[in-house]
Design an enzyme around this catalytic site. Structure first.
Site, PDB file in Angstrom:
ATOM      1  N   ASP A 135      22.103  41.929  21.186  1.00 51.65           N
ATOM      2  CA  ASP A 135      20.700  41.506  21.244  1.00 51.65           C
ATOM      3  C   ASP A 135      20.419  40.582  22.427  1.00 51.65           C
ATOM      4  OD1 ASP A 135      20.477  42.828  18.735  1.00 51.65           O
ATOM      5  OD2 ASP A 135      21.086  40.997  17.705  1.00 51.65           O
ATOM      6  N   GLU A 153      12.001  47.219  15.803  1.00 54.77           N
ATOM      7  CA  GLU A 153      12.366  45.803  15.800  1.00 54.77           C
ATOM      8  C   GLU A 153      12.616  45.336  17.228  1.00 54.77           C
ATOM      9  OE1 GLU A 153      15.828  45.896  13.309  1.00 54.77           O
ATOM     10  OE2 GLU A 153      17.084  46.820  14.856  1.00 54.77           O
TER      11      GLU A 153
END
Length: 511
Positions: free
Chosen positions: A14, A179
């Site tokens: 991420d 997301e």
């Protein structure tokens, strides 16, 4: 000139990036490891140096487990941004199910106490600072908290209060789990970058745009703009990207991806940070990598790529603080470890909890960053009470780890090799051993770990082995990668005997 992915190997998922002057700064998820959110610095996007962690105090990062149904809790998907002399990092602590941000004037810290955002019912939050000084928080909706997709609100950056109602802005292109959103303003367009497809083999990056920050957003007709799904490329699950523009005007994306073991199709190093160039079409849409594919080797274009910093193979624990590569598993008990009790050693005191428990064990570990490597440590440990144990572990989570350790059992000291794979737990082998010092070693390949021990001057003896696949994400679950850890435990009571680790050596092999 070429560079190779991953640009940050091992469990660093991420990635989020910002640029200040000629320096780039990048953060990644850390889940239940402490300190939280490693932060890196680079001048060329390829060579990265870790300069610290964002969350270094328990008040910033409480990790005490309240529930055990999620295999990886803690910090999910931070975003880093810079605005008017301050760095901001926003994230969600899934353990306490709260979204917050911290700020600092310098990337190495100190970082502020958390500013919690009440009423934000989501995860993977991102900040966007508009030209008119309005600040937006963009995030993905928690399951059951509304329609699946991306929503957004205006934020008072001084107080952390939402000053508008959350608005649903985009459902994505139809892939599962939209997301990891980021909002940008480029050439008078607001671009909304999203991850879809779940963070596995179907992962992808999609994008939409609008003339207004709340939309309506027009989906790129050529989505996804990055995905390695349905290919045999060495990097898979590419997604969760963040865009950045270099000083030469070129655009780049950092994104996660994992490298599966070829013979098994599973992965155990975790999701890693990768880099690829971004090209813009005549219609104003970005494409990441080579026609939307990410490869191991890419053209560096005008980036001034340097030789990588030499790998530091040995830590002699001669400093008063741990190097930035080290982590604890959840919040450590202060009295459980020391770098000053015995000069030049890391000293660990075992607690009653073990590596199998949901509490914070006595554990100091660092990521496995290479398929092929050898790690070793010299441990001085003379247990006196039944059950006292210390050693070296390959650790995915409390249900999946391999351990080589010294312990006292029925009045005798032994070296043991043990496997924990889900509900299956077995001491594979025990060897009587009455020397005060022992060298513990793990040799890793892409498919196996081999565990051995020796006296400081003696011959190395193999005691056991285990498959890497049994500690893979696909079997162990969760969102992390493997750690090599030094640990101690009293197996139900606190140890009185300290374990002193003289050094930790990590020698990468040929990949």
């Amino acid at each position: 000139m070429k560079y190779k992915n991953p640009v940050i190997s091992g469990f660093h998922p991420d990635p989020s990036i910002c640029k200040v002057g000629e320096n780039f700064f990048l953060v990644t998820s850390s889940f239940e490891y402490f300190p939280g959110i490693p932060i890196f610095q680079s001048k060329n996007l390829v060579n990265w140096e870790q300069i610290g962690h964002v969350l270094t105090r328990e008040a910033q990062l409480p990790l005490k487990r309240e529930h055990s149904f999620i295999p990886s809790q803690g910090i999910f998907a931070p975003t880093i941004r810079y605005h008017k002399g301050r760095f901001y990092v926003i994230t969600t602590n899934i353990t306490i199910r709260k979204t917050f941000y911290v700020w600092a004037e310098h990337p190495e810290g100190p970082w502020s106490d958390p500013i919690f955002i009440d009423g934000f019912r989501g995860y993977d939050p991102s900040l966007f600072f508009d030209d008119n000084d309005k600040v937006y928080i963009t995030g993905a909706s928690f399951p059951g908290a509304g329609p699946e997709g991306i929503f957004q609100a205006e934020l008072d950056i001084d107080s952390g209060k939402m000053i508008s109602e959350s608005q649903f802005v985009w459902e994505g292109t139809g892939g599962s789990s939209p997301e990891g959103p980021h909002l940008y303003k480029i050439n008078d367009w607001y671009y909304l970058l999203v991850a879809e497809g779940g963070t596995e083999y179907g992962h992808m990056v999609t994008i939409a745009r609008s003339r207004k920050p709340y939309g309506p957003f027009e989906s790129n007709p050529h989505n996804p703009i990055l995905s390695n799904r349905s290919t045999k490329l060495p990097i898979q699950a590419t997604g969760h990207a963040d865009l950045i523009q270099a000083s030469d005007g070129t655009w780049w994306a950092v994104f996660l991806g994992f490298r599966p073991v070829k013979s098994t199709k599973v992965h155990h190093l975790g999701r890693e940070t990768n880099l690829a160039a971004v090209e813009w079409s005549e219609e104003g849409w970005p494409v990441i990598g080579e026609n939307g594919r990410a490869k191991v080797e890419h053209d560096a274009k005008l980036l001034l790529v340097n030789e990588p910093t030499p790998w530091l193979e040995r830590d002699d624990f001669n400093c008063e603080s741990l190097a930035t590569v080290w982590n604890f598993y959840r919040n450590p008990l202060e009295s459980s470890w020391s770098l000053t009790e015995q000069q030049g050693f890391l000293t660990l005191y075992g607690q009653s909890c073990t590596l199998n428990d949901l509490e914070s064990p006595t554990f100091v570990g660092r990521r496995q960053q290479h398929f092929n490597c050898e790690v070793s440590t010299l441990m001085e440990f003379s247990p006196t009470e039944e059950g006292e144990e210390a050693g070296l572990t390959v650790f995915m989570n409390e249900n999946y780890h391999y351990d080589i350790a010294k312990m006292i059992q029925k009045g005798q000291t032994i070296i043991l090799f043990r496997c924990r794979v889900g509900s299956l737990w077995k001491v594979v082998k025990e060897i009587l051993y009455d020397e005060p010092s022992v060298v513990l070693k793990i040799k890793a390949t892409d498919t196996s770990f081999t565990f051995s021990y020796a006296t400081p001057t003696g011959e190395e003896k193999v005691i056991g082995s285990g498959e890497t696949s049994l500690l893979s994400t696909q079997i162990a679950g969760g969102f992390t990668g493997l750690y090599f850890g030094l640990y101690a435990t009293g197996n139900g009571k606190c140890s009185t005997a300290p374990a002193h680790f003289d050094y930790f050596q990590y020698v990468p092999g040929q990949e």
